[in-house]
Design a protein around this motif. Structure first.
Motif, mmCIF file in Angstrom:
data_model
loop_
_atom_site.group_PDB
_atom_site.id
_atom_site.type_symbol
_atom_site.label_atom_id
_atom_site.label_comp_id
_atom_site.label_asym_id
_atom_site.label_seq_id
_atom_site.Cartn_x
_atom_site.Cartn_y
_atom_site.Cartn_z
ATOM 1 N N ALA A 98 0.839 -1.202 0.000
ATOM 2 C CA ALA A 98 0.000 0.000 0.000
ATOM 3 C C ALA A 98 0.876 1.256 0.000
ATOM 4 O O ALA A 98 0.603 2.210 -0.739
ATOM 5 C CB ALA A 98 -0.938 -0.012 1.201
ATOM 6 N N GLU A 99 1.935 1.248 0.811
ATOM 7 C CA GLU A 99 2.831 2.402 0.862
ATOM 8 C C GLU A 99 3.634 2.547 -0.427
ATOM 9 O O GLU A 99 3.729 3.635 -0.986
ATOM 10 C CB GLU A 99 3.787 2.273 2.051
ATOM 11 N N GLU A 100 4.216 1.445 -0.888
ATOM 12 C CA GLU A 100 5.092 1.497 -2.065
ATOM 13 C C GLU A 100 4.334 1.900 -3.333
ATOM 14 O O GLU A 100 4.846 2.643 -4.164
ATOM 15 C CB GLU A 100 5.757 0.138 -2.278
ATOM 16 N N PHE A 101 3.096 1.416 -3.473
ATOM 17 C CA PHE A 101 2.347 1.634 -4.705
ATOM 18 C C PHE A 101 1.163 2.587 -4.524
ATOM 19 O O PHE A 101 0.322 2.709 -5.406
ATOM 20 C CB PHE A 101 1.877 0.296 -5.279
ATOM 21 N N GLU A 102 1.119 3.241 -3.361
ATOM 22 C CA GLU A 102 0.059 4.203 -3.066
ATOM 23 C C GLU A 102 -1.328 3.601 -3.285
ATOM 24 O O GLU A 102 -2.180 4.171 -3.970
ATOM 25 C CB GLU A 102 0.252 5.478 -3.880
ATOM 26 N N LEU A 103 -1.530 2.433 -2.676
ATOM 27 C CA LEU A 103 -2.810 1.730 -2.774
ATOM 28 C C LEU A 103 -3.626 1.959 -1.518
ATOM 29 O O LEU A 103 -3.082 2.097 -0.426
ATOM 30 C CB LEU A 103 -2.571 0.225 -2.955
ATOM 31 N N ASP A 104 -4.928 1.964 -1.676
ATOM 32 C CA ASP A 104 -5.845 2.063 -0.546
ATOM 33 C C ASP A 104 -5.893 0.702 0.140
ATOM 34 O O ASP A 104 -6.096 -0.321 -0.518
ATOM 35 C CB ASP A 104 -7.225 2.462 -1.067
ATOM 36 N N ASP A 109 1.881 -3.602 -13.237
ATOM 37 C CA ASP A 109 2.458 -3.958 -14.528
ATOM 38 C C ASP A 109 3.759 -4.715 -14.262
ATOM 39 O O ASP A 109 4.102 -4.981 -13.112
ATOM 40 C CB ASP A 109 2.670 -2.724 -15.406
ATOM 41 N N SER A 110 4.488 -5.051 -15.308
ATOM 42 C CA SER A 110 5.684 -5.881 -15.144
ATOM 43 C C SER A 110 6.736 -5.197 -14.274
ATOM 44 O O SER A 110 7.401 -5.854 -13.471
ATOM 45 C CB SER A 110 6.276 -6.262 -16.504
ATOM 46 N N LEU A 111 6.881 -3.897 -14.394
ATOM 47 C CA LEU A 111 7.838 -3.179 -13.544
ATOM 48 C C LEU A 111 7.396 -3.173 -12.086
ATOM 49 O O LEU A 111 8.225 -3.248 -11.179
ATOM 50 C CB LEU A 111 8.048 -1.752 -14.047
ATOM 51 N N ASP A 112 6.087 -3.091 -11.873
ATOM 52 C CA ASP A 112 5.567 -3.136 -10.506
ATOM 53 C C ASP A 112 5.877 -4.483 -9.853
ATOM 54 O O ASP A 112 6.174 -4.539 -8.659
ATOM 55 C CB ASP A 112 4.055 -2.893 -10.488
ATOM 56 N N GLU A 130 9.432 -4.382 -8.666
ATOM 57 C CA GLU A 130 9.507 -3.526 -7.483
ATOM 58 C C GLU A 130 8.860 -4.202 -6.273
ATOM 59 O O GLU A 130 9.339 -4.078 -5.143
ATOM 60 C CB GLU A 130 8.831 -2.187 -7.780
ATOM 61 N N MET A 131 7.775 -4.939 -6.511
ATOM 62 C CA MET A 131 7.106 -5.669 -5.435
ATOM 63 C C MET A 131 8.046 -6.700 -4.818
ATOM 64 O O MET A 131 8.138 -6.827 -3.598
ATOM 65 C CB MET A 131 5.847 -6.361 -5.977
ATOM 66 N N VAL A 132 8.757 -7.445 -5.671
ATOM 67 C CA VAL A 132 9.691 -8.462 -5.188
ATOM 68 C C VAL A 132 10.775 -7.808 -4.333
ATOM 69 O O VAL A 132 11.080 -8.282 -3.237
ATOM 70 C CB VAL A 132 10.289 -9.261 -6.369
ATOM 71 N N VAL A 133 11.330 -6.715 -4.806
ATOM 72 C CA VAL A 133 12.377 -6.013 -4.056
ATOM 73 C C VAL A 133 11.836 -5.520 -2.714
ATOM 74 O O VAL A 133 12.478 -5.670 -1.671
ATOM 75 C CB VAL A 133 12.958 -4.845 -4.893
ATOM 76 N N LEU A 192 13.354 -13.868 -3.174
ATOM 77 C CA LEU A 192 12.213 -14.205 -4.031
ATOM 78 C C LEU A 192 12.577 -14.211 -5.505
ATOM 79 O O LEU A 192 11.869 -14.806 -6.301
ATOM 80 C CB LEU A 192 11.082 -13.199 -3.816
ATOM 81 N N ARG A 193 13.662 -13.543 -5.857
ATOM 82 C CA ARG A 193 13.983 -13.360 -7.270
ATOM 83 C C ARG A 193 14.086 -14.668 -8.027
ATOM 84 O O ARG A 193 13.611 -14.778 -9.142
ATOM 85 C CB ARG A 193 15.261 -12.548 -7.410
ATOM 86 N N GLU A 194 14.710 -15.665 -7.427
ATOM 87 C CA GLU A 194 14.861 -16.950 -8.104
ATOM 88 C C GLU A 194 13.798 -17.968 -7.703
ATOM 89 O O GLU A 194 13.889 -19.134 -8.057
ATOM 90 C CB GLU A 194 16.264 -17.509 -7.837
ATOM 91 N N GLU A 195 12.809 -17.537 -6.961
ATOM 92 C CA GLU A 195 11.735 -18.425 -6.509
ATOM 93 C C GLU A 195 10.774 -18.682 -7.675
ATOM 94 O O GLU A 195 10.124 -17.757 -8.157
ATOM 95 C CB GLU A 195 11.000 -17.784 -5.335
ATOM 96 N N PRO A 196 10.673 -19.949 -8.150
ATOM 97 C CA PRO A 196 9.796 -20.232 -9.299
ATOM 98 C C PRO A 196 8.328 -19.898 -9.041
ATOM 99 O O PRO A 196 7.610 -19.517 -9.963
ATOM 100 C CB PRO A 196 9.967 -21.731 -9.548
#
Length: 89
Positions: free
Chosen positions: A15-21, A38-41, A44-47, A57-61
């Motif tokens: 919510a903070e990172e993506f300004e979500l309610d 989107d794909s960039l989100d 960013e979500m993983v990070v 999480l990056r290499e988590e299938p």
């Protein structure tokens, strides 16, 4: 850390990172259709979640299978359980 605490941290972080309610942060919320990721989100979500939980999480299938917020909750809860169950190398 309880499952409920993990879910709360995930929801708050996103919510903070993506300004979500926070009212939109329901387990059935589809990340693309409902939360408009989107794909960039996704990157960013993983990070963001790696920083919040100290999990890799990056290499988590299973990351590629995440479609809903509930899927994401289960993935992070499972990863935290794995980390707590396995001793540090």
């Amino acid at each position: 850390m309880t499952d409920e605490q993990v879910i709360e941290i995930i929801n708050q972080s996103l919510a903070e990172e993506f300004e979500l309610d926070l009212d939109r942060m329901k387990p059935q919320a589809h990340l693309v259709d409902d939360l408009e990721f989107d794909s960039l989100d996704f990157v960013e979500m993983v990070v963001t979640l790696q920083k919040a939980f100290g999990v890799k999480l990056r290499e988590e299938p299973r990351v590629r299978e995440v479609r809903t917020l509930g899927d994401l909750h289960r993935l992070i809860i499972d990863k935290k359980c794995q980390m707590e169950a396995s001793p540090e190398d």
